[in-house]
Write a protein that holds these residues in place. Structure first.
Motif, PDB file in Angstrom:
ATOM      1  N   HIS A   1       0.831  -1.223   0.000  1.00 34.59           N
ATOM      2  CA  HIS A   1       0.000   0.000   0.000  1.00 34.59           C
ATOM      3  C   HIS A   1       0.859   1.263   0.000  1.00 34.59           C
ATOM      4  O   HIS A   1       0.629   2.188   0.798  1.00 34.59           O
ATOM      5  CB  HIS A   1      -0.958   0.004   1.194  1.00 34.59           C
ATOM      6  N   PHE A   2       1.821   1.304  -0.902  1.00 31.58           N
ATOM      7  CA  PHE A   2       2.634   2.511  -1.073  1.00 31.58           C
ATOM      8  C   PHE A   2       1.744   3.671  -1.499  1.00 31.58           C
ATOM      9  O   PHE A   2       0.923   3.551  -2.406  1.00 31.58           O
ATOM     10  CB  PHE A   2       3.719   2.257  -2.118  1.00 31.58           C
ATOM     11  N   ASP A   3       1.907   4.826  -0.851  1.00 33.63           N
ATOM     12  CA  ASP A   3       1.109   6.025  -1.145  1.00 33.63           C
ATOM     13  C   ASP A   3       1.902   6.929  -2.076  1.00 33.63           C
ATOM     14  O   ASP A   3       2.800   7.657  -1.653  1.00 33.63           O
ATOM     15  CB  ASP A   3       0.778   6.760   0.158  1.00 33.63           C
ATOM     16  N   LYS A   4       1.565   6.893  -3.378  1.00 33.13           N
ATOM     17  CA  LYS A   4       2.330   7.652  -4.362  1.00 33.13           C
ATOM     18  C   LYS A   4       2.138   9.155  -4.234  1.00 33.13           C
ATOM     19  O   LYS A   4       2.912   9.940  -4.801  1.00 33.13           O
ATOM     20  CB  LYS A   4       1.958   7.217  -5.785  1.00 33.13           C
ATOM     21  N   ASP A   5       1.099   9.597  -3.506  1.00 34.08           N
ATOM     22  CA  ASP A   5       0.836  11.031  -3.361  1.00 34.08           C
ATOM     23  C   ASP A   5       1.530  11.630  -2.144  1.00 34.08           C
ATOM     24  O   ASP A   5       1.472  12.841  -1.924  1.00 34.08           O
ATOM     25  CB  ASP A   5      -0.677  11.277  -3.258  1.00 34.08           C
ATOM     26  N   ASN A   6       2.160  10.796  -1.338  1.00 36.40           N
ATOM     27  CA  ASN A   6       2.866  11.281  -0.153  1.00 36.40           C
ATOM     28  C   ASN A   6       4.356  11.370  -0.468  1.00 36.40           C
ATOM     29  O   ASN A   6       5.012  10.349  -0.674  1.00 36.40           O
ATOM     30  CB  ASN A   6       2.635  10.353   1.042  1.00 36.40           C
TER      31      ASN A   6
END
Length: 468
Positions: free
Chosen positions: A408-413
């Motif tokens: 669940h890598f958060d690309k927007d962070n």
């Protein structure tokens, strides 16, 4: 006596010619290492593609390569352009390669999967059009195994100059050109485009230099390659045991490098929380050992033999990965950035020597093929190694995207990730590459073409040619 050897394929090159040949790999690394190390980061954080979609795209592009590489290898073996059988493609493929590489980092169609597919497929096809003939060019310069070792050392030294320019230079240059001083936000799009343009143009200039300094001397007559066909690729793979072993070694080695390289930037941003300069140093240490150890490879090989050399340096790489993992999970050590750098240096030392020298084995399996079939189909053999090289890169490209999606890598962070995401990044940097290296050690243990065997094969081939 030396002149007699020169007349029968055992040529010695001067240093300008060796450097000129090596410039071809320097050029390709300026372009392709930028793609391998940073395109996933650009796609997820700047261009705006979901990690899972990017992983699937990397797989599709490599499947296209599986179909395209044998076509290129067969075409190269069957034809002889006016500027040289292999060297011509440094220009014919180099110009469009540079153009597509620049377009890969253009944000004009931000978030468009179609645009990403078209430019990445185009870049990859043009890279094959350069890389397969360039690989065949090595075996066309000489049969002399010592000269090939020197050539490979020069080539890998210069390839790592390109790797260093990419790993150390890209983060610094992108950050310097971006408005926010970063490299992982949407605001950095123009900085990526300008940076890739600079590297691609420099790469094209180096390909032209390589073209000017190389001369093909060990090639088959047109009549001997006129009947080369795509099916020869499969037949050669089935028949040529050393080639099969080398091919599977390529898969594991390049998968290991692709996984580790693409995850390195994520590791420094989200696990270490380092600055752009910290990332540049970390990524740069992935190439620095080449300048220390690659010039020593001929002497090391003479001292302990090539197979033992593989064992020693693959083990060194695994030790480096183990140290990096321990440093990353122990809170008291995690803040000691110098330990991260030491572990990266040790890991890179093993990786660079082992994966660098494996290219010297390609001319050996080409000579083995010529010895057993009386046809020197360098393009076919290099297409095969290219397929497995791309297969390794495909695995290395797909795995990071899938792992990032799974954790669940958060690309927007642009700053923080969850502990699970950080652990997933650590798997990519240390654990998965180490497992692949263990497999690589087992594979290379089956390689049977010692220097003595390959020297006897080349001498027998030249004796045959004298009788014609």
């Amino acid at each position: 006596m030396a002149q007699t050897n020169e007349q029968h394929g055992f040529y010695h090159l001067n240093w300008l010619q060796r450097i000129g040949f090596g410039a071809g790999d320097l050029a390709q690394n300026l372009i392709y290492q930028t793609i391998a190390m940073y395109l996933l980061l650009f796609y997820t954080n700047v261009f705006g593609i979901d990690p899972k979609a990017a992983a699937f795209m990397f797989l599709i592009v490599r499947l296209v390569d599986v179909l395209w590489d044998p076509v290129v290898g067969t075409f190269v073996d069957k034809h002889e352009p006016r500027w040289g059988k292999y060297r011509s493609y440094l220009i014919l493929g180099g110009i469009p390669l540079s153009g597509f590489a620049i377009l890969c980092f253009w944000n004009g169609f931000s978030g468009s999967l179609l645009y990403a597919y078209l430019t990445y497929v185009g870049m990859s096809m043009c890279y094959t059009l350069v890389n397969v003939p360039y690989g065949a060019l090595n075996s066309s310069l000489t049969r002399d195994t010592n000269e090939i070792t020197v050539l490979t050392s020069v080539r890998m030294f210069m390839a790592n100059c390109g790797g260093l320019a990419v790993s150390l230079g890209i983060p610094i240059l992108v950050a310097a050109l971006s408005p926010d001083g970063k490299m992982n936000t949407k605001a950095d799009a123009n900085a990526w485009f300008i940076t890739m343009a600079i590297y691609a143009v420099a790469g094209l200039a180096l390909l032209l230099f390589c073209f000017s300094q190389t001369k093909e001397r060990v090639v088959m007559d047109k009549s001997q390659t006129a009947n080369v066909k795509v099916s020869d690729l499969w037949e050669e793979f089935v028949r040529n045991k050393p080639l099969r072993i080398l091919a599977f070694f390529f898969i594991t080695a390049f998968a290991m490098m692709a996984v580790g390289n693409s995850a390195g930037s994520y590791y420094m941003i989200y696990n270490v929380h380092g600055s752009t300069n910290d990332m540049a140093i970390f990524m740069g240490l992935g190439s620095v050992p080449a300048f220390i150890f690659m010039p020593l490879v001929p002497a090391i090989k003479r001292k302990i033999g090539k197979q033992q050399m593989f064992y020693v340096f693959l083990t060194v790489a695994i030790v480096g990965m183990a140290i990096l993992y321990i440093v990353s999970i122990v809170p008291a050590l995690r803040s000691q950035l110098w330990l991260v750098y030491v572990a990266q240096f040790i890991k890179s030392t093993g990786v660079i020597v082992a994966t660098g020298y494996m290219w010297a084995l390609v001319p050996e399996v080409i000579s083995y093929a010529e010895y057993t079939t009386n046809r020197r189909i360098s393009g076919i053999v290099n297409a095969l190694t290219g397929i497995f090289y791309k297969a390794g890169m495909a695995l290395g490209g797909v795995v990071p995207g899938l792992v990032l999606s799974f954790v669940h890598f958060d690309k927007d962070n642009a700053v923080e990730q969850s502990p699970l995401a950080q652990q997933g990044i650590l798997w990519l940097v240390c654990v998965i590459p180490a497992l692949l290296l263990i497999l690589a050690m087992f594979i290379i243990s089956k390689y049977e073409l010692t220097d003595e065997v390959i020297d006897n094969i080349n001498k027998e081939i030249e004796q045959r040619n004298k009788k014609k």
